[in-house]
Design an enzyme around this catalytic site. Structure first.
Site, PDB file in Angstrom:
ATOM      1  N   LYS A   1      -9.885 -19.385   9.174  1.00  0.00           N
ATOM      2  CA  LYS A   1      -8.983 -20.427   8.667  1.00  0.00           C
ATOM      3  C   LYS A   1      -7.604 -19.818   8.385  1.00  0.00           C
ATOM      4  O   LYS A   1      -7.448 -18.587   8.380  1.00  0.00           O
ATOM      5  CB  LYS A   1      -9.586 -21.050   7.406  1.00  0.00           C
ATOM      6  CG  LYS A   1      -9.680 -20.094   6.237  1.00  0.00           C
ATOM      7  CD  LYS A   1     -10.526 -20.662   5.095  1.00  0.00           C
ATOM      8  CE  LYS A   1     -10.549 -19.679   3.945  1.00  0.00           C
ATOM      9  NZ  LYS A   1     -11.673 -19.895   3.034  1.00  0.00           N
TER      10      LYS A   1
ATOM     11  N   TYR B   1      21.193 -10.687  -6.660  1.00  0.00           N
ATOM     12  CA  TYR B   1      21.303 -11.822  -7.592  1.00  0.00           C
ATOM     13  C   TYR B   1      20.843 -11.436  -8.987  1.00  0.00           C
ATOM     14  O   TYR B   1      19.826 -10.746  -9.161  1.00  0.00           O
ATOM     15  CB  TYR B   1      20.418 -12.971  -7.114  1.00  0.00           C
ATOM     16  CG  TYR B   1      20.931 -13.690  -5.888  1.00  0.00           C
ATOM     17  CD1 TYR B   1      22.156 -14.352  -5.910  1.00  0.00           C
ATOM     18  CD2 TYR B   1      20.178 -13.706  -4.720  1.00  0.00           C
ATOM     19  CE1 TYR B   1      22.609 -15.023  -4.777  1.00  0.00           C
ATOM     20  CE2 TYR B   1      20.628 -14.370  -3.594  1.00  0.00           C
ATOM     21  CZ  TYR B   1      21.849 -15.031  -3.635  1.00  0.00           C
ATOM     22  OH  TYR B   1      22.283 -15.692  -2.521  1.00  0.00           O
TER      23      TYR B   1
HETATM   24  C1  PLP Z   1     -12.571 -18.678   2.911  1.00  0.00           C
HETATM   25  C2  PLP Z   1     -14.026 -18.906   2.928  1.00  0.00           C
HETATM   26  C3  PLP Z   1     -14.915 -17.852   3.185  1.00  0.00           C
HETATM   27  C4  PLP Z   1     -14.491 -16.403   3.356  1.00  0.00           C
HETATM   28  O1  PLP Z   1     -14.180 -15.818   2.113  1.00  0.00           O
HETATM   29  P1  PLP Z   1     -13.692 -14.281   2.051  1.00  0.00           P
HETATM   30  O2  PLP Z   1     -13.590 -14.004   0.602  1.00  0.00           O
HETATM   31  O3  PLP Z   1     -12.359 -14.255   2.729  1.00  0.00           O
HETATM   32  O4  PLP Z   1     -14.684 -13.490   2.758  1.00  0.00           O
HETATM   33  C5  PLP Z   1     -16.264 -18.164   3.294  1.00  0.00           C
HETATM   34  N1  PLP Z   1     -16.706 -19.435   3.122  1.00  0.00           N
HETATM   35  C6  PLP Z   1     -15.876 -20.461   2.848  1.00  0.00           C
HETATM   36  C7  PLP Z   1     -16.431 -21.819   2.664  1.00  0.00           C
HETATM   37  C8  PLP Z   1     -14.512 -20.236   2.724  1.00  0.00           C
HETATM   38  O5  PLP Z   1     -13.712 -21.251   2.440  1.00  0.00           O
END
Ligand code: PLP
Length: 375
Positions: free
Chosen positions: A35, A257
């Protein structure tokens, strides 16, 4: 010439991390989380690599991400965690929907039956995240009911830990117990259902949570959610940018800044081509570093929208005489023996490596390296 950051992704390192995760779990099926553009690493290229390595399944947040992968030619199963794709999308793009509530399951089943088909889906159980899913201790009947829906074939059950870094192992174990207990109580469950709950932290540190499949994200990209350094993993992302100018300022001059930094000596100020608009955290103002000539050079003054300033005095004075002025710096990655990792940057900026990777990874132009010949 390009002003902003440039990103290099080592697909070899992702392959190494993937194989490491597989090994830790005794080669259980792996649902690779890609993702948010594979945590900023480029979802299409990462998915293509993982598909070539025989990954069991990919996981994304939204169906739009899955469709992007399909349109790029990815054919492995893709699970959609947070979206409720409609049946047309599910069929057309061969998606695995995740059922988080009974209403969606009923609609999906009815539509499937009307089309004389059965949709494969995984069911999400809330064991303590409090975000999505049927609640483990109170929705038992609802879960039983959706297992009997004729238009759906439940092929998996999943839950998600609320402690991504397992600081509270006790709670993770409570969640795991709730999940396993629920599975044991379901009478309508047929065989062949895949139970999965292990994110990266659990893949590495909670082997009893591996169950039937693991679901890591972060570790595939080379980071350990618990520890700042873990030499078993290889970070895959390098971010560099140009040094636009190097200025010599006398002692007692303010930089940036708000005049939050004043030179204490004659200082070589490097103006570097990255700012918070590029995902470089403003929280690194007077706190972060860049690597120049293999040296850590401190960020001085506030990070601006498009540029930042760094004190290059020591980095340049230590260079061999006659060496040309550096043109480039490393913001994330390594140069020589000097390393600037996303977890170190995150702790300087008061955030987590996940955020550093996804923010810096937004730069669309990436180069990918893959040396298949090395083995
Ligand atoms: C993002 C996510 C993961 C992976 O988590 P990590 O901590 O990056 O390994 C697994 N399952 C779901 C449902 C997620 O949203």
């Amino acid at each position: 010439m390009k002003r902003g950051p440039s990103i290099e992704i080592s697909l070899d390192n992702i392959r190494h991390n993937y194989e490491y995760a597989r090994g830790l779990s005794n080669n259980r099926p792996l649902i690779a989380v890609v993702k948010a553009d594979a945590y900023g690493h480029g979802a299409v290229r990462v998915a293509t690599l993982l598909e070539g390595l025989g990954v069991f399944c990919l996981g994304v947040a939204f169906s739009s991400e899955a469709i992007q992968l399909r349109e790029a030619g990815i054919t492995v199963p893709i699970m959609v965690f947070f979206d409720t794709p409609d049946i047309e999308e599910i069929v057309r793009y061969a998606l695995i929907p995740v059922i988080s509530e009974a209403g969606y399951a009923r609609t999906l089943s009815e539509t499937a039956l009307r089309n004389n088909m059965q949709v494969r889906a995984h069911v999400k159980v809330d064991t303590g995240m409090g975000r999505f899913g049927l609640v483990s201790d109170i929705d038992l009947e609802r879960i039983e009911a959706l297992l009997t829906l004729k238009g759906i074939k439940v092929t998996g059950f999943m839950s998600h830990f609320s402690e991504a870094d397992l600081v509270d192992m006790n709670f993770a174990n409570i969640q795991l117990d709730r999940f396993v207990a629920l599975m044991a109580r379901l009478t309508a469950l047929s065989g062949g259902v895949l139970r999965h709950i292990a994110n990266s932290a659990a893949t590495m540190y909670l082997p009893q949570a591996h169950l039937d499949a693991i679901r890591p994200g972060l570790m595939l990209y080379g980071y350990d959610p618990l520890k700042q350094d873990n030499s078993a993993l290889r970070p895959a992302m390098t971010v560099k940018c140009r040094i636009l100018d190097i200025r010599r300022l006398p002692a007692g001059r303010s930089v940036g800044y708000g005049r939050t930094f004043v030179t204490r000596r004659e200082t070589l100020v490097g103006v570097i081509g990255i700012g918070y608009a590029d995902g470089f955290p403003r929280g690194l103002s007077n706190k972060g570093h860049v690597i120049v000539n293999g040296h850590l050079a401190p960020i001085i003054g506030r990070v601006c929208m498009d540029v930042s300033m760094a004190d290059l005095t020591d980095a340049i004075s230590s260079a061999a005489n006659g060496e040309p002025a550096p043109r480039e710096c490393v913001l994330l990655g390594s140069q020589g023996n000097t390393v600037l990792s996303a977890s170190h940057i995150a702790s300087a900026a008061g955030t987590i490596s996940y955020e550093i990777l996804t923010c810096l990874g937004r730069t669309p132009e990436k180069t990918f390296t893959y040396q298949t010949a090395d083995r």
